[in-house]
Design a protein around this motif. Structure first.
Motif, short mmCIF file in Angstrom:
data_model
loop_
_atom_site.label_atom_id
_atom_site.label_comp_id
_atom_site.label_asym_id
_atom_site.label_seq_id
_atom_site.Cartn_x
_atom_site.Cartn_y
_atom_site.Cartn_z
N GLY A 8 9.10 8.49 3.78
CA GLY A 8 8.51 8.17 5.06
C GLY A 8 7.03 8.47 5.17
O GLY A 8 6.42 8.24 6.23
N GLY A 9 6.43 8.96 4.10
CA GLY A 9 5.00 9.23 4.10
C GLY A 9 4.17 7.97 3.92
O GLY A 9 4.70 6.86 3.77
N THR A 10 2.86 8.11 3.87
CA THR A 10 1.95 6.97 3.69
C THR A 10 1.69 6.73 2.21
O THR A 10 1.33 7.67 1.49
N PRO A 11 1.85 5.50 1.73
CA PRO A 11 1.58 5.21 0.31
C PRO A 11 0.13 5.50 -0.05
O PRO A 11 -0.77 5.40 0.81
N VAL A 12 -0.12 5.83 -1.29
CA VAL A 12 -1.49 6.12 -1.72
C VAL A 12 -2.37 4.88 -1.70
O VAL A 12 -3.59 4.98 -1.62
N ARG A 13 -1.74 3.69 -1.76
CA ARG A 13 -2.52 2.46 -1.71
C ARG A 13 -1.70 1.39 -0.98
O ARG A 13 -0.46 1.45 -0.95
N SER A 14 -2.40 0.42 -0.42
CA SER A 14 -1.73 -0.61 0.38
C SER A 14 -1.32 -1.82 -0.43
O SER A 14 -0.50 -2.62 0.03
N THR A 15 -1.88 -1.99 -1.62
CA THR A 15 -1.53 -3.13 -2.49
C THR A 15 -0.92 -2.62 -3.78
O THR A 15 -1.21 -1.50 -4.24
N LYS A 16 -0.10 -3.45 -4.38
CA LYS A 16 0.59 -3.06 -5.60
C LYS A 16 -0.34 -3.14 -6.81
O LYS A 16 -1.19 -4.02 -6.91
N ILE A 17 -0.14 -2.21 -7.73
CA ILE A 17 -0.79 -2.26 -9.04
C ILE A 17 0.31 -2.22 -10.09
O ILE A 17 1.28 -1.46 -9.95
N PHE A 18 0.20 -3.06 -11.10
CA PHE A 18 1.25 -3.19 -12.11
C PHE A 18 0.84 -2.52 -13.41
O PHE A 18 -0.34 -2.22 -13.63
N TYR A 19 1.82 -2.32 -14.30
CA TYR A 19 1.55 -1.50 -15.49
C TYR A 19 0.62 -2.18 -16.48
O TYR A 19 -0.04 -1.52 -17.28
#
Length: 397
Positions: A8-19
């Motif tokens: 339920g916390g806030t993600p470190v970033r708003s967009t996805k980064i892939f491997y």
């Protein structure tokens, strides 16, 4: 303590980064466009140009490019003379092609365990598994770190084995100051989009052995030759050719070759940036008692293709799957490299059992592949570090 996004916390970033992700610039695009406008789309001049460039970069005497890394492994096994009744030793921590290439030739893959700290094939395990049936060793430079070539080569020379270095991850790496690709009997490369350089697809086999080189040329192109010195019959015209071996159509297009030539021009930049990211990751994660940082042998100056994060289960209240899912909730999309090859149903049906490589199996239970590619910004790198740190500390025990 900051709450993870999965709780339920806030993600470190708003967009996805892939491997992983390829980097294509205008020079790459223009190189392909020039081929599209030329007279040759395949089997043209860019193939030889690429092969020459690979030799210059690696120091290998010969290069034979092909359609993909799997084709390269198959061709190498054929050139090595692998056949039914033979055994080929390899690692289970790899893509399936490293073992499948033995099966393609009718041989039996034998899985050697890995070093606990480097994750590369353990030379002691190779030595213990060598029998009179062993024909070759397929040693994978896992993550881009070189295998222990000195010891493996010494063992192969002693037992008349062919050392095939599966260098799908290794381009840009050096071993004792010598570029990988010029050391083993044959070294195979892969140019899949997540690799350090890409042709979309593509592969190559590097060797210093002319006999292997001539065989590789045949196996790449149906076993067909136009070389009169290799023919059994007198040519009846300039169109004449002969099939003298059973090969496959493993040829590369000039479009792929042109893209790869352009990509290889950027290899020093790609390599330097990957090293910068790995250094930042290592510095951050080595401070966290919940994690283990992959060790590197001093002989290997590594351009890393993959960054493996390994959790310490005894220091965490969650397992690898939960850690993986927690990272995804932070918009850090990772992967796992690799499922041990003999876990697959196909290999189970061949009679392989779990438990034969305990170090490899334990690694699989604890590993996650973090994002690592040239175009990552410093903010991207920091986001990955922040997400991993947040989760490790929140669930640490």
């Amino acid at each position: 303590m900051e709450k993870p996004a999965i709780c339920g916390g806030t993600p470190v970033r708003s967009t996805k980064i892939f491997y992983g992700h390829q980097y294509i610039d205008d020079e790459d695009i223009q190189a392909v466009v020039e081929v599209l406008k030329s007279d040759y789309l395949t089997c043209g001049p860019k193939i030889g140009e690429l092969e020459q460039k690979l030799c210059e970069i690696t120091g290998a005497k010969y290069a034979v490019v092909c359609s993909n890394g799997t084709a390269a492994l198959h061709m190498a096994c054929q050139a090595a003379g692998v056949q039914p009744g033979d055994e080929v030793i390899t690692t289970p921590i790899t893509f399936a092609a490293s073992a499948n290439c033995a099966l393609y030739c009718g041989a039996t893959p034998v899985f050697a365990d890995i070093n606990k700290e480097t994750y590369n094939i353990d030379p002691a395990a190779v030595e213990a598994l060598t029998t009179e049936k062993t024909k070759a060793v397929v040693a994978v430079d896992f993550t881009g770190q070189s295998v222990e070539l000195d010891r493996l080569l010494s063992h192969c020379r002693e037992h008349d084995l062919v050392l095939i270095e599966d260098g799908a991850h290794v381009i840009g790496t050096s071993y004792n100051g010598q570029k990988n690709g010029s050391i083993a009997d044959m070294t195979t490369l892969s140019f899949h989009p997540v690799k350090t350089v890409t042709g979309g697809e593509g592969g190559a086999v590097l060797t210093n052995n002319e006999e292997y080189y001539q065989k590789l040329l045949l196996y790449r192109a149906h076993g067909i030759t136009r070389d009169e010195s290799l023919m059994e019959h007198e040519p009846d015209g300039p169109w004449y050719y002969e099939q003298i071996a059973l090969g496959m159509n493993y040829r590369m297009t000039d479009m792929q070759a042109a893209l790869l030539i352009s990509q290889l021009n950027k290899l020093p930049l790609f390599s330097a940036r990957r090293k910068e990211i790995v250094k930042k990751y290592n510095e951050a994660f080595s401070k966290l008692p919940q994690l283990f940082v992959q060790k590197e042998i001093p002989q290997s100056d590594t351009t890393r293709h993959l960054y493996i994060l390994r959790i310490r289960p005894e220091r965490l209240s969650i397992d690898r799957k939960q850690f993986f899912e927690a990272l995804a909730a932070e918009n850090i999309c990772c992967n796992v490299h690799y499922i041990p090859t003999y876990y697959f149903p196909y290999y189970e049906k061949l009679g392989y059992k779990r438990g034969i490589c305990p170090n490899a199996e334990k690694l699989y239970e604890e590993e996650i592949s973090l994002p690592l590619y040239y175009a990552m910004t410093d903010q991207d790198v920091n986001d990955v570090i922040d997400a991993v740190t947040k989760i490790a500390e929140y669930y640490g025990i």
